[in-house]
Design an enzyme around this catalytic site. Structure first.
Site, mmCIF file in Angstrom:
data_model
loop_
_atom_site.group_PDB
_atom_site.id
_atom_site.type_symbol
_atom_site.label_atom_id
_atom_site.label_comp_id
_atom_site.label_asym_id
_atom_site.label_seq_id
_atom_site.Cartn_x
_atom_site.Cartn_y
_atom_site.Cartn_z
ATOM 1 N N GLU A 102 -58.872 -13.958 38.172
ATOM 2 C CA GLU A 102 -58.732 -15.415 38.206
ATOM 3 C C GLU A 102 -58.437 -15.929 36.804
ATOM 4 O OE1 GLU A 102 -62.282 -16.979 40.094
ATOM 5 O OE2 GLU A 102 -61.378 -16.717 42.064
ATOM 6 N N HIS A 212 -60.185 -29.300 39.852
ATOM 7 C CA HIS A 212 -59.452 -28.118 40.314
ATOM 8 C C HIS A 212 -57.994 -28.506 40.484
ATOM 9 C CE1 HIS A 212 -58.222 -24.581 42.502
ATOM 10 N NE2 HIS A 212 -59.393 -24.031 42.247
ATOM 11 N N ARG A 257 -58.119 -24.023 34.129
ATOM 12 C CA ARG A 257 -58.022 -25.088 35.130
ATOM 13 C C ARG A 257 -57.783 -26.469 34.532
ATOM 14 N NH1 ARG A 257 -62.998 -23.550 39.189
ATOM 15 N NH2 ARG A 257 -61.911 -21.823 40.138
ATOM 16 N N HIS A 313 -64.083 -31.004 41.180
ATOM 17 C CA HIS A 313 -64.411 -29.741 41.834
ATOM 18 C C HIS A 313 -65.806 -29.230 41.501
ATOM 19 C CE1 HIS A 313 -63.778 -25.828 43.527
ATOM 20 N NE2 HIS A 313 -63.860 -25.223 42.368
ATOM 21 N N ARG A 348 -65.951 -24.458 32.712
ATOM 22 C CA ARG A 348 -66.513 -23.313 33.446
ATOM 23 C C ARG A 348 -65.458 -22.246 33.712
ATOM 24 N NH1 ARG A 348 -67.131 -22.291 39.544
ATOM 25 N NH2 ARG A 348 -65.405 -23.751 39.593
HETATM 26 C C1 LIG Z 1 -64.025 -25.615 47.696
HETATM 27 C C2 LIG Z 1 -64.911 -24.966 46.664
HETATM 28 C C3 LIG Z 1 -64.657 -23.647 46.286
HETATM 29 C C4 LIG Z 1 -65.464 -23.024 45.329
HETATM 30 N N1 LIG Z 1 -65.241 -21.705 45.018
HETATM 31 C C5 LIG Z 1 -66.058 -21.093 44.139
HETATM 32 C C6 LIG Z 1 -65.901 -19.700 43.850
HETATM 33 O O1 LIG Z 1 -65.050 -19.026 44.396
HETATM 34 N N2 LIG Z 1 -66.737 -19.141 42.938
HETATM 35 C C7 LIG Z 1 -67.714 -19.853 42.293
HETATM 36 O O2 LIG Z 1 -68.440 -19.285 41.476
HETATM 37 N N3 LIG Z 1 -67.909 -21.158 42.576
HETATM 38 C C8 LIG Z 1 -67.110 -21.785 43.481
HETATM 39 N N4 LIG Z 1 -67.315 -23.111 43.754
HETATM 40 C C9 LIG Z 1 -68.499 -23.774 43.171
HETATM 41 C C10 LIG Z 1 -69.735 -23.277 43.931
HETATM 42 O O3 LIG Z 1 -69.435 -23.243 45.305
HETATM 43 C C11 LIG Z 1 -70.945 -24.166 43.688
HETATM 44 O O4 LIG Z 1 -71.165 -24.338 42.323
HETATM 45 C C12 LIG Z 1 -72.193 -23.542 44.321
HETATM 46 O O5 LIG Z 1 -71.954 -23.233 45.668
HETATM 47 C C13 LIG Z 1 -73.370 -24.484 44.179
HETATM 48 O O6 LIG Z 1 -74.406 -23.970 44.956
HETATM 49 P P1 LIG Z 1 -75.774 -24.766 45.052
HETATM 50 O O7 LIG Z 1 -76.638 -23.973 45.952
HETATM 51 O O8 LIG Z 1 -76.257 -25.085 43.695
HETATM 52 O O9 LIG Z 1 -75.376 -26.176 45.711
HETATM 53 P P2 LIG Z 1 -74.668 -26.522 47.106
HETATM 54 O O10 LIG Z 1 -74.106 -25.347 47.761
HETATM 55 O O11 LIG Z 1 -73.760 -27.668 46.824
HETATM 56 O O12 LIG Z 1 -75.884 -27.002 48.021
HETATM 57 C C14 LIG Z 1 -76.558 -28.207 47.793
HETATM 58 C C15 LIG Z 1 -77.581 -28.387 48.887
HETATM 59 O O13 LIG Z 1 -78.426 -29.483 48.591
HETATM 60 C C16 LIG Z 1 -78.634 -30.269 49.743
HETATM 61 N N5 LIG Z 1 -78.973 -31.631 49.294
HETATM 62 C C17 LIG Z 1 -78.273 -32.439 48.462
HETATM 63 N N6 LIG Z 1 -78.931 -33.594 48.266
HETATM 64 C C18 LIG Z 1 -80.091 -33.526 48.985
HETATM 65 C C19 LIG Z 1 -81.180 -34.407 49.203
HETATM 66 N N7 LIG Z 1 -81.256 -35.620 48.644
HETATM 67 N N8 LIG Z 1 -82.185 -33.992 50.010
HETATM 68 C C20 LIG Z 1 -82.142 -32.781 50.613
HETATM 69 N N9 LIG Z 1 -81.129 -31.905 50.441
HETATM 70 C C21 LIG Z 1 -80.114 -32.276 49.640
HETATM 71 C C22 LIG Z 1 -77.340 -30.142 50.520
HETATM 72 O O14 LIG Z 1 -77.533 -30.400 51.888
HETATM 73 C C23 LIG Z 1 -76.993 -28.665 50.261
HETATM 74 O O15 LIG Z 1 -77.672 -27.853 51.174
HETATM 75 C C24 LIG Z 1 -66.529 -23.750 44.712
HETATM 76 C C25 LIG Z 1 -66.773 -25.076 45.094
HETATM 77 C C26 LIG Z 1 -65.980 -25.684 46.061
HETATM 78 C C27 LIG Z 1 -66.258 -27.096 46.460
#
Ligand SMILES: Cc1cc2nc3c(=O)[nH]c(=O)nc-3n(C[C@H](O)[C@H](O)[C@H](O)COP(=O)(O)OP(=O)(O)OC[C@H]3O[C@@H](n4cnc5c(N)ncnc54)[C@H](O)[C@@H]3O)c2cc1C
Length: 480
Positions: A102, A212, A257, A313, A348
């Site tokens: 990437e 992105h 990016r 993103h 990032r």
């Molecule tokens: C389309 C896309 C593609 C991506 N591809 C990549 C990749 O290939 N590689 C990579 O490293 N990163 C990638 N990223 C970034 C990566 O996906 C995220 O940084 C990572 O998934 C974040 O994980 P997390 O568990 O911290 O948060 P999230 O997966 O965003 O989860 C947040 C959680 O918090 C909950 N929540 C939020 N507010 C509240 C509240 N007030 N009360 C209760 N629950 C709440 C939500 O319901 C959710 O379950 C991508 C992001 C996107 C959008």
């Protein structure tokens, strides 16, 4: 009982690890299938190839981070990366055999499962968590109860006040939904950041919002065209079929990016059309079944050019923590995208965020019960910010328009001041979705106005150069 808020990859990894360590665990989530993890694509960066090493991975991360990475955090995450991949494989997760390349990476090191790594991995972790007896409930965090700098309890929409809490783990994700054009789902409104900020948590790096470059919308369906497509030969062209990205960076489509996002944004603003040409990718259907399905659903094939645009993103800023996830509030952890460890610096490196979420989640039990260290704040300056507890609320849609127009890919002092004046007129003190969105956006615009330089993903048209004096972080905290 240990409570975790959020059921993305960070929250689920922590839940599994804590449960395995013998704790009772409840995961509270606004939406079980919400969050970025479910829609994340490319994969997880880890130096496991023979021509690679954690040190080379660290060097790539530092180079892309543009002078603002926390070096200790970079060393920690890049050296833990192969361990976490091994752990997932031991748990039964199957990665595809090849490693992908990437943008910004000098080696092939992106571990993936087809082009839907995040979705498959989140479902896998959810199954494991349920098998282990993790209690998962849908509810929404509204406020924290903090006394004398220590977490005591929290309030949810359905359950009201839950008190006598020793540890609370925030894994609520980032705030990139707060821009009109985005790859993020509507859950990502920065709730955890706003709620903890009001309760006294320090935030940092809020100005660094990664856009992105290659998102598409076909018949109303949004799809991120993953970076690995470009690693495998996709081209970015204008309406004349010209690969214009080389005008902006010597690596063309594989430029970082931020450079590509600006390039595409400028071309679009100049009235051009921008497309992704996938025709050069060998074995497209097998390598990218998700994208292929998406195109088919909308009557396109690999031979058609796909219209693309940049959108918000990933949010680098968040609750300031050390690599253990400890905030400045004792007992309050923040892990994954809600947190800011300093790993990403000002920009990032692709696929480092799922890595960060997994490492912080899986390693959490190691540190539980140890003396609370909290984050370092000595590499920047701390400013206090006043909340407004009266006035109207601004709708999330309006916030998204303001951010896109004034706090977007190309920023200026005038635009940022305009955004601040709008946010200063609305209520940022209550725990609703609207108020959270306005507060997080206010903090972003505030930091972006303070940073009078361009660095990493933060670009100021009135300060286009980098300023060595700004090689420091902006920390914000609520006025007492
Ligand atoms: C389309 C896309 C593609 C991506 N591809 C990549 C990749 O290939 N590689 C990579 O490293 N990163 C990638 N990223 C970034 C990566 O996906 C995220 O940084 C990572 O998934 C974040 O994980 P997390 O568990 O911290 O948060 P999230 O997966 O965003 O989860 C947040 C959680 O918090 C909950 N929540 C939020 N507010 C509240 C509240 N007030 N009360 C209760 N629950 C709440 C939500 O319901 C959710 O379950 C991508 C992001 C996107 C959008």
């Amino acid at each position: 009982m240990i409570y975790i808020v959020g059921s993305g990859i960070a929250g689920l990894s922590a839940a599994i690890a804590l449960r395995r360590a013998g704790h009772d665990v409840t995961v509270i989530t606004k939406e079980l299938s919400g969050g970025s993890s479910h829609v994340s694509k490319g994969g997880i960066a880890a130096a496991t190839a023979v021509d690679d090493s954690p040190q080379i991975h660290a060097e790539d991360t530092l180079r892309v981070g543009d002078g603002l990475c926390d070096v200790e955090a970079v060393k920690y995450f890049t050296s833990e990366a192969p361990v976490i991949i091994e752990e997932l494989i031991k748990m039964g997760f199957e990665f595809d055999n090849d490693l992908r390349l990437e943008g910004g990476h000098s080696r092939r090191r992106v571990h993936h499962r087809t082009d839907e790594t995040g979705k498959v991995l989140t479902e896998f972790l959810l199954r494991k968590a349920i098998e282990l007896g993790v209690n998962i409930v849908e509810d929404e965090l509204m406020a924290l109860q903090v006394r004398d700098g220590v977490i005591r309890g929290f309030v949810t929409r359905e359950r009201g006040l839950i008190s006598n809490v020793d540890y609370l783990v925030l894994a609520t994700g980032g705030y990139a939904y707060l821009w009109q054009y985005t790859s993020n789902p509507p859950t990502n409104t920065g709730d955890g950041i706003a709620i903890a900020f009001r309760a006294g948590a320090v935030v940092s790096d809020m100005e660094f919002v990664q856009f992105h470059p290659t998102i598409t919308t076909l018949d109303g369906e949004v799809m991120l065209l993953t970076e690995t497509l470009r690693g495998e030969g996709a081209r970015i062209v204008n309406e004349f079929g010209e690969r214009f990205t080389f005008k902006y960076h010597e690596h063309g489509e594989l430029a970082p990016r931020d450079v590509l996002s600006r390039a595409i944004y400028i071309e679009l603003m100049n009235g051009h059309k921008v497309y992704m040409d996938l025709s050069g990718i060998e074995g497209f259907e097998e390598k990218f079944p998700g994208v292929s399905d998406f195109l088919r659903r909308h009557g396109l094939s690999i031979k058609d050019r796909v219209p693309i645009y940049p959108g918000a993103h990933f949010t680098i800023g968040g609750l300031r923590v050390n690599v253990r996830g400890e905030t400045n509030i004792k007992g309050l952890y923040a892990i994954g995208e809600v947190a800011d460890t300093g790993l990403h610096g000002a920009n990032r490196l692709a696929s480092n965020s799922l890595l960060e979420a997994l490492v912080m989640g899986f390693n959490l039990p190691r540190y539980l019960g140890e003396p609370w260290a909290g984050p370092r704040l000595d590499d920047g300056s701390l400013t206090t910010v006043r909340l407004r507890d009266n006035g109207p609320l601004m709708s999330v849609d309006e916030v998204r328009r303001v951010n896109w127009e004034y706090v977007g890919i190309l920023r200026s002092g005038d635009g940022l001041r305009k955004a601040l004046s709008l946010y200063e007129g609305v209520n940022t003190a209550v725990g609703t979705r609207e108020s959270n969105a306005a507060l997080v956006s206010y903090l972003t615009a505030y930091s972006a106005l303070l940073r009078t330089e361009s660095r990493g993903v933060h670009y100021r048209v009135d300060y286009p150069g980098k300023d060595a004096g700004w090689r420091r972080r902006i920390y914000l905290r609520v006025s007492p």
